[in-house]
Design a protein around this motif. Structure first.
Motif, mmCIF file in Angstrom:
data_model
loop_
_atom_site.group_PDB
_atom_site.id
_atom_site.type_symbol
_atom_site.label_atom_id
_atom_site.label_comp_id
_atom_site.label_asym_id
_atom_site.label_seq_id
_atom_site.Cartn_x
_atom_site.Cartn_y
_atom_site.Cartn_z
ATOM 1 N N ASP A 436 55.559 36.781 40.515
ATOM 2 C CA ASP A 436 56.284 35.508 40.574
ATOM 3 C C ASP A 436 55.281 34.382 40.333
ATOM 4 O OD1 ASP A 436 58.016 33.435 41.062
ATOM 5 O OD2 ASP A 436 57.854 33.597 43.244
ATOM 6 N N LEU A 437 55.033 34.078 39.065
ATOM 7 C CA LEU A 437 54.015 33.100 38.711
ATOM 8 C C LEU A 437 54.604 31.704 38.568
ATOM 9 C CD1 LEU A 437 52.123 35.155 35.967
ATOM 10 C CD2 LEU A 437 51.455 34.833 38.355
ATOM 11 N N PRO A 438 53.829 30.670 38.893
ATOM 12 C CA PRO A 438 54.285 29.302 38.663
ATOM 13 C C PRO A 438 54.474 29.031 37.174
ATOM 14 C CG PRO A 438 52.388 29.352 40.136
ATOM 15 C CD PRO A 438 52.524 30.722 39.559
ATOM 16 N N ALA A 439 55.260 28.026 36.841
ATOM 17 C CA ALA A 439 55.559 27.715 35.449
ATOM 18 C C ALA A 439 54.304 27.404 34.652
ATOM 19 C CB ALA A 439 56.540 26.540 35.386
ATOM 20 N N GLU A 440 53.303 26.806 35.286
ATOM 21 C CA GLU A 440 52.087 26.431 34.562
ATOM 22 C C GLU A 440 51.320 27.638 34.039
ATOM 23 O OE1 GLU A 440 48.429 25.720 37.354
ATOM 24 O OE2 GLU A 440 50.174 24.783 38.307
ATOM 25 N N ALA A 441 51.577 28.822 34.630
ATOM 26 C CA ALA A 441 50.861 30.021 34.189
ATOM 27 C C ALA A 441 51.206 30.389 32.761
ATOM 28 C CB ALA A 441 51.168 31.182 35.131
ATOM 29 N N ARG A 652 43.409 27.363 29.402
ATOM 30 C CA ARG A 652 44.679 26.669 29.239
ATOM 31 C C ARG A 652 44.862 26.256 27.782
ATOM 32 N NH1 ARG A 652 43.963 22.724 32.780
ATOM 33 N NH2 ARG A 652 43.723 21.031 31.268
ATOM 34 N N VAL A 653 45.941 26.757 27.176
ATOM 35 C CA VAL A 653 46.239 26.463 25.773
ATOM 36 C C VAL A 653 47.673 25.939 25.701
ATOM 37 C CG1 VAL A 653 46.436 27.399 23.440
ATOM 38 C CG2 VAL A 653 44.682 28.287 24.994
ATOM 39 N N PRO A 654 47.909 24.826 25.027
ATOM 40 C CA PRO A 654 49.286 24.292 24.939
ATOM 41 C C PRO A 654 50.262 25.342 24.447
ATOM 42 C CG PRO A 654 47.721 22.705 24.049
ATOM 43 C CD PRO A 654 46.944 23.965 24.336
ATOM 44 N N GLY A 655 51.299 25.547 25.241
ATOM 45 C CA GLY A 655 52.325 26.512 24.880
ATOM 46 C C GLY A 655 51.920 27.956 25.047
ATOM 47 N N ARG A 668 35.303 25.496 26.200
ATOM 48 C CA ARG A 668 34.210 24.526 26.130
ATOM 49 C C ARG A 668 34.418 23.383 27.136
ATOM 50 N NH1 ARG A 668 34.816 23.456 21.298
ATOM 51 N NH2 ARG A 668 33.191 24.703 20.282
ATOM 52 N N GLN A 669 35.666 22.979 27.302
ATOM 53 C CA GLN A 669 35.962 21.885 28.222
ATOM 54 C C GLN A 669 36.061 22.333 29.675
ATOM 55 O OE1 GLN A 669 39.117 19.136 26.840
ATOM 56 N NE2 GLN A 669 39.051 20.253 24.887
ATOM 57 N N GLY A 670 36.066 23.644 29.908
ATOM 58 C CA GLY A 670 36.107 24.141 31.279
ATOM 59 C C GLY A 670 37.487 24.246 31.866
ATOM 60 N N HIS A 671 38.519 24.286 31.031
ATOM 61 C CA HIS A 671 39.882 24.476 31.535
ATOM 62 C C HIS A 671 40.119 25.971 31.737
ATOM 63 C CE1 HIS A 671 40.289 20.311 30.642
ATOM 64 N NE2 HIS A 671 40.470 20.439 29.339
ATOM 65 N N THR A 672 39.400 26.577 32.663
ATOM 66 C CA THR A 672 39.383 28.028 32.792
ATOM 67 C C THR A 672 39.371 28.492 34.246
ATOM 68 O OG1 THR A 672 36.959 28.152 32.780
ATOM 69 C CG2 THR A 672 38.076 28.237 30.642
ATOM 70 N N PHE A 673 39.791 29.735 34.432
ATOM 71 C CA PHE A 673 39.440 30.465 35.643
ATOM 72 C C PHE A 673 39.106 31.893 35.252
ATOM 73 C CE2 PHE A 673 44.036 31.333 35.554
ATOM 74 C CZ PHE A 673 44.118 32.667 35.925
ATOM 75 N N ALA A 674 38.162 32.506 35.975
ATOM 76 C CA ALA A 674 37.666 33.848 35.682
ATOM 77 C C ALA A 674 38.092 34.786 36.797
ATOM 78 C CB ALA A 674 36.153 33.840 35.551
ATOM 79 N N PRO A 678 42.800 38.685 40.787
ATOM 80 C CA PRO A 678 43.588 37.564 41.318
ATOM 81 C C PRO A 678 43.811 36.470 40.276
ATOM 82 C CG PRO A 678 41.811 38.190 42.817
ATOM 83 C CD PRO A 678 41.557 38.904 41.540
ATOM 84 N N LEU A 679 45.017 35.890 40.287
ATOM 85 C CA LEU A 679 45.350 34.779 39.404
ATOM 86 C C LEU A 679 45.392 33.502 40.231
ATOM 87 C CD1 LEU A 679 48.196 36.480 37.324
ATOM 88 C CD2 LEU A 679 45.739 36.391 36.830
ATOM 89 N N LEU A 680 44.794 32.430 39.709
ATOM 90 C CA LEU A 680 44.593 31.205 40.482
ATOM 91 C C LEU A 680 45.104 29.979 39.744
ATOM 92 C CD1 LEU A 680 40.862 31.652 41.595
ATOM 93 C CD2 LEU A 680 42.896 32.142 42.956
#
Length: 836
Positions: A436-441, A652-655, A668-674, A678-680
Motif C-alpha cells: 500500500d504505497l503512497p501516491a508519490e511512489a 524521482r522522475v516525472p511520471g 545528480r540532484q540527490g532526489h534519491t533514496f537507497a 525498505p521503501l521510504l
C-alpha cells in the motif's frame, strides 16, 4: 575485494545476540569467497557441470546436484545419486567405482559409489572442503584438494581399496609468499591435480611465484614433499582444470590466454608452446580425456546455461550430450509455477522451489542461483532461486514442495506448500499484491548502479537475459559496469553510449564502466558519451599499470568531459581510522573536496552503516553528496551475493518514466533514496531529498515520513548532522509507518530519513535490511555548514594519502608524483578552511 575483517565489523555494529548471515563453507580461509566459491567450487546448476568417463563410450556427470550415467549414443540418462546434499565432480575407475564430492552438512566430503552394489559411502569425514578427486590410472590411489590443513587449498592423496580411503597424506607444502597479491592469499595454493599414465607424477595448478591469478602448470612426483617444477606459465583464474592424456604426451586445460572467454588448449606434458583446440565467445571448461584419448568431454555455456559436449581428437567434431530421457531413482512429478501481476497478467519473478528432500529444484532450461551466505542454526544451507518469465514447469520428487515467489520490494513475497503426486502434475499459481504505497511512489524509478553482466562466472549472460533478471526483480534500470577480471574485460564488446537494444519497456540496460583500482578505491562511471576509459585500473604491481596515475580525480575529470557521472562504489566495510591505519589509501575525501564525485553507494557491497558514518562526516563539512546504491552483482554467477537489484537506488522522475536522462539528472540532484528492501519517503518543511530548505532563523519545521517494507524493521530514524534527532514509532508488524511532526532547526546542515533492522530478515539477501534517503539540505540565514572535528578527521586521512604517495616508487615519471601531491594539497586546504 574485501578483507576478512568485515565480519568483525558487522558483529560490532549489530547486537551480538542476533544470529548473523555468514559465508557458505567457512572452512576456506583465503582468498575472498566471492571468487573461489563461484570460480572453483562446483555449483548447483540445472545443466551438467562436471563429467568423467566410465569407459570410452560412457560418461558419468553431475547435473542438478546428482550424478548421472549416459552413453554417448543414447538420449537416456540414469540417475545414480539423489542426495542428501548435492553431488559433483565424478571420476571413475575399472568400470565400477566412482569417487565424487558431496556438499552436505556445511562441508564438502569425498564419497565413493559402487556401481555393482549401488552402495555409496563417505571417504572423508574431516569437515573440510574436499574437492577435485581423481583416481590414479590403476585405481589404487586418489588425489584431491582439501582445506583440512590451515583452511587453505593443498593437494592430498590416499590409498583406495574396496570403497575405503586410507593413508591420506598431504603432498604439497605451505609457503607464505612475499608478493603483494591482488585478491589472492599471501599463501601459495595448489589445486587441480591430474595423474600421469603410470601413476607416479602429478600435474597441477599453483600460484607459486605468481602475483596475479591462480597460477601456471606445475609437475611433481606424487609423493609428500616432492620438488615441483614449472612447465607452463599463465595467469589462470580457477578454471584451468588440467587433464593428462593416457598416452602421456599431452595435457588439456581451459584457458583464456589472449582471449576473453575460456577455451580448451593442449600442451605437451613436458611443457612448451600451447595449441588452441576450441574457439568461441563463450566458456568451454572442465575438460576430461576419454580413456583411449580419442575424445575430450567438457562443459560449455554457449547457450547461456551449462551443457555437456564431447570433441573428437583429432578432427575436432563437437557433439552435445543431451539428457532427453531421464530415469530417476525416486518417484517424480511435474510442477508448474505461474506468477501473475496484480492485474492478472503473467509477469517475471524470482522463485525458490524446495522439495521434501531438502534440495532445491528448477526448470531444466532456467538458471539456478544460490545465495553466498546463510544463518547457521536457522538453515542448513544457502537459499537457491531462479528467474522465470511468467510461468515454468519443473520436475520434482513426489511429496510436499515449498514454493516462494518474490518480485522486488513493492510486491509482497508469497509462499505456499504444494502436494505433488508420483507421475502427476500440480500447479502453484501466484497473483502478486503490491504494498500500500503512497501516491508519490509512482514517480520513483529504481536502478542498480553496480552490476557486472559477465564476470568469469558459470553462465554466459547477455543483455536480453539481464533484462529478464531485472524485470523479475522489478528493477527499472541496470547499469552494467564493464570491468576487467585480471587481464580480461569480458563485456567490452557490449560497450555503447546508448541504451542496449535488448532493453524492454520495463527494464533499461545501460553499459558503463567500473574503474578498478583498490589503491584509490573503485569508481562507477555512468553515461559515458564517447569512449571507454583505459587503462581501466592502476596500482597493479609488476605491470605497466603499476603507477598510481591516473588517479580517481583524473578519471573523474575524463568522465565529466564525456558528460558522465562519477560515483564511489562499495566504499567501506569498516569505518576508516586515519589516526591508526597506516595503509589507508582511499581517495574519497580528496575527490569530494575537489568536487570530483557525483554520488556514493551508501547501500552496496560494503557495510551500509560504516559507509554512512563516513558519508555523514562529509555532509557535515558542507559537501552535497547524494546516495546511490549498487549490488556489485556478478549476474552470470551461479552463487552470488543476492540477485541484480539487491541494492538499488530510487530516483524521482516525472511520471515515473523509464527515461535515463531524466533519471541521471535526478540522481545528480540527490532526489534519491537507497535501499535493500525498505521503501521510504521524507519531506522537511515540504522540501524533498536533494532540495534545500532556506530559513531566515531557527524555527520548528514540519516533516513527513513514510515507510513500507516487505520485512519487519527495528528502527525508523531522522538523522541530522550525523545524530539521531527523532526515533519514529513502528507498530504492529513493524513494516509500515506514516508520521508527521515537527523538528527544531537551529543551524545550517542536513537531515535524512533512514530505516534498518538489527538482524538479517528473509528474503532480503543482505547483512541486514537498510534504507536511507539522500539529504534535505538546510540553510539558516547566511550560516555556513562546517564541522572542525570532521574536517580534522579528513585532514588526517589525506595526510595518510600524502605519505603513501610520497613513498611510492612506481611512478612512470616524477611529474606524476608531483601532480598527485599537488592534488592532495589542494584537497587538504579545503578541509583546513573548515577548522578555522
Amino acid at each position: 575485494m574485501f578483507s576478512p575483517r568485515r565480519l568483525l565489523l558487522i558483529l560490532l555494529l549489530v547486537p551480538a545476540a542476533f544470529a548473523q548471515r555468514e559465508y557458505v563453507l567457512k572452512q576456506i580461509d583465503v582468498p575472498h569467497p566471492y571468487y573461489n566459491r563461484e570460480m572453483y567450487l562446483p555449483q548447483l546448476t540445472t545443466g551438467p557441470n562436471t563429467a568423467g568417463w566410465l569407459d570410452a563410450k560412457t560418461l558419468i556427470y553431475s547435473m542438478g546436484g546428482s550424478l548421472w550415467k549416459q552413453a554417448l549414443d543414447s538420449p537416456a540418462t540414469e540417475q545414480l545419486t539423489a542426495g542428501p546434499g548435492y553431488d559433483y565432480q565424478p571420476d571413475c575407475t575399472a568400470g565400477r567405482w566412482i569417487v565424487y564430492q558431496k556438499y552436505h552438512h556445511d562441508a564438502i566430503e569425498l564419497w565413493s559409489l559402487d556401481l555393482q552394489t549401488k552402495h555409496a559411502q563417505a571417504l572423508t569425514q574431516n569437515g573440510a572442503v574436499n574437492v577435485e578427486p581423481h583416481f590414479s590410472p590403476d585405481g589404487k590411489r586418489i588425489a584431491f584438494v582439501s582445506t583440512s590443513y590451515n583452511k587453505r587449498f593443498h593437494i592430498f592423496a590416499g590409498d583406495f581399496h574396496d570403497g575405503q580411503l586410507t593413508n591420506v597424506q598431504r603432498l604439497t607444502g605451505e609457503n607464505r609468499s612475499s608478493l603483494p597479491r591482488y585478491y589472492y592469499s599471501v599463501y601459495d595454493h595448489e589445486i587441480s591435480p591430474t595423474w600421469s599414465p603410470d601413476g607416479t607424477e602429478l600435474i597441477f595448478v599453483s600460484n607459486r611465484d605468481r602475483l596475479y591469478g591462480t597460477g601456471g602448470l606445475w609437475r611433481m612426483k606424487a609423493a609428500p614433499g616432492a620438488e615441483a617444477h614449472h612447465i607452463y606459465d599463465e595467469e589462470t583464474t580457477w578454471k584451468a582444470r588440467p587433464d593428462w592424456s593416457s598416452d602421456g604426451k599431452r595435457v588439456v586445460w581451459a584457458s583464456y590466454n589472449g582471449r576473453v572467454w575460456h577455451q580448451l588448449w593442449l600442451l605437451a606434458a613436458a611443457g612448451g608452446a600451447p595449441v588452441p583446440l576450441t574457439y568461441g565467445d563463450y566458456d568451454n571448461t572442465n575438460p576430461r580425456w576419454s580413456p583411449d584419448a580419442s575424445h575430450i568431454a567438457f562443459i560449455s555455456n554457449r547457450s547461456g546455461n551449462t551443457s555437456l559436449w564431447v570433441v573428437s581428437i583429432p578432427g575436432g567434431k563437437q557433439q552435445e550430450v543431451i539428457a532427453r530421457d531421464r530415469q530417476y531413482m525416486q518417484p517424480m512429478g511435474m510442477l508448474t509455477v505461474q506468477v501473475l501481476d496484480p492485474q492478472g497478467q503473467p509477469t517475471p519473478a524470482r522463485v525458490s522451489v524446495t522439495a521434501a528432500d531438502g534440495r532445491a529444484y528448477a526448470p531444466d532450461d532456467l538458471w539456478m542461483h544460490a545465495d553466498d551466505q546463510f544463518i547457521r542454526g536457522q538453515a542448513t544451507g544457502e537459499a537457491h532461486y531462479f528467474h522465470l518469465n511468467g510461468s515454468a514447469t519443473l520436475t520434482v520428487p513426489a511429496g510436499k514442495v515449498e514454493v516462494e515467489v518474490m518480485k522486488g520490494f513493492a510486491h509482497k513475497p508469497e509462499r505456499r506448500t504444494v502436494a505433488v503426486s508420483a507421475n502427476g502434475r500440480a500447479e502453484a499459481a501466484f497473483r502478486l499484491q503490491t504494498l500500500d504505497l503512497p501516491a508519490e511512489a509512482e514517480n520513483w524509478v529504481s536502478s542498480d548502479l553496480h552490476v557486472h553482466m559477465n564476470y568469469a562466472g558459470t553462465y554466459r549472460n547477455t543483455p536480453a537475459h539481464l533484462a529478464l533478471q531485472a524485470e523479475a526483480e522489478d528493477l527499472g534500470i541496470v547499469q552494467n559496469l564493464i570491468v576487467n577480471k585480471e587481464q580480461r574485460i569480458l563485456d567490452m564488446s557490449y560497450f555503447s553510449t546508448q541504451p542496449d537494444p535488448a532493453s524492454t519497456a520495463h527494464a533499461l540496460i545501460l553499459h558503463g564502466q567500473e574503474f578498478h583500482t583498490s589503491y584509490w578505491g573503485h569508481l562507477g562511471l555512468l553515461h559515458l558519451t564517447d569512449h571507454y576509459l583505459l587503462p581501466g585500473y592502476v596500482g597493479y604491481d609488476d605491470t605497466a599499470a603499476a603507477s598510481l596515475v591516473p588517479t580517481n580525480a583524473d578519471i573523474a575529470d575524463m568522465t565529466h568531459a564525456q558528460h558522465g557521472l562519477v560515483g564511489y562504489v562499495h566504499p567501506f566495510e569498516e569505518i576508516p581510522d586515519p589516526a591508526h591505519d597506516a595503509k589507508l589509501t582511499h581517495e574519497l575525501p580528496a575527490d569530494i573536496a575537489l568536487g570530483k564525485a557525483d554520488y556514493i553507494e551508501v547501500v552496496g557491497f560494503a557495510d551500509h552503516k560504516a559507509t554512512a558514518a563516513v558519508w555523514y562526516r562529509l555532509l557535515n563539512c558542507g559537501f552535497r553528496l547524494p546516495t546511490g546504491a549498487g549490488t556489485d552483482a556478478m549476474a552470470n554467477y551461479a552463487s552470488l551475493r543476492g540477485p541484480v537489484g539487491l541494492n538499488r537506488v530510487y530516483a524521482r522522475v516525472p511520471g515515473g518514466k523509464l527515461d535515463n536522462t531524466a533519471w541521471l539528472d535526478s540522481l545528480r540532484q540527490g532526489h534519491t533514496f537507497a535501499t535493500n528492501g525498505p521503501l521510504l519517503g521524507f519531506t522537511l518543511g515540504k522540501k524533498s531529498p536533494g532540495d534545500e530548505l532556506q530559513l531566515a532563523a531557527k524555527k520548528e519545521v514540519s516533516f513527513h515520513a513514510w515507510l513500507r517494507s516487505i520485512v519487519p524493521l527495528d528502527h525508523l530514524q531522522i538523522v541530522c548532522q550525523g545524530k539521531v534527532v527523532r526515533d519514529l514509532a513502528l507498530s504492529g508488524d513493524r513494516t509500515r509507518a506514516d508520521v508527521e511532526g515537527t523538528l527544531p532547526v537551529a543551524s545550517s546542515g542536513w537531515c535524512v530519513l533512514r530505516a534498518f533492522a538489527d538482524k538479517p530478515e528473509h528474503p532480503i539477501m543482505d547483512m541486514y535490511p537498510y534504507a536511507t534517503t539522500s539529504p534535505v539540505y538546510v540553510r539558516v540565514g547566511n550560516q555556513a555548514v562546517r564541522s572542525p572535528e570532521d574536517a580534522a578527521y579528513f585532514i588526517a586521512w589525506i595526510d595518510r594519502l600524502v605519505k603513501a604517495a610520497s613513498e611510492n616508487e612506481n611512478w612512470n615519471a616524477g611529474a606524476e608524483k608531483t601532480a598527485v601531491l599537488e592534488m592532495l594539497a589542494r584537497a587538504r586546504k579545503v578541509y583546513e578552511a573548515q577548522t578555522r
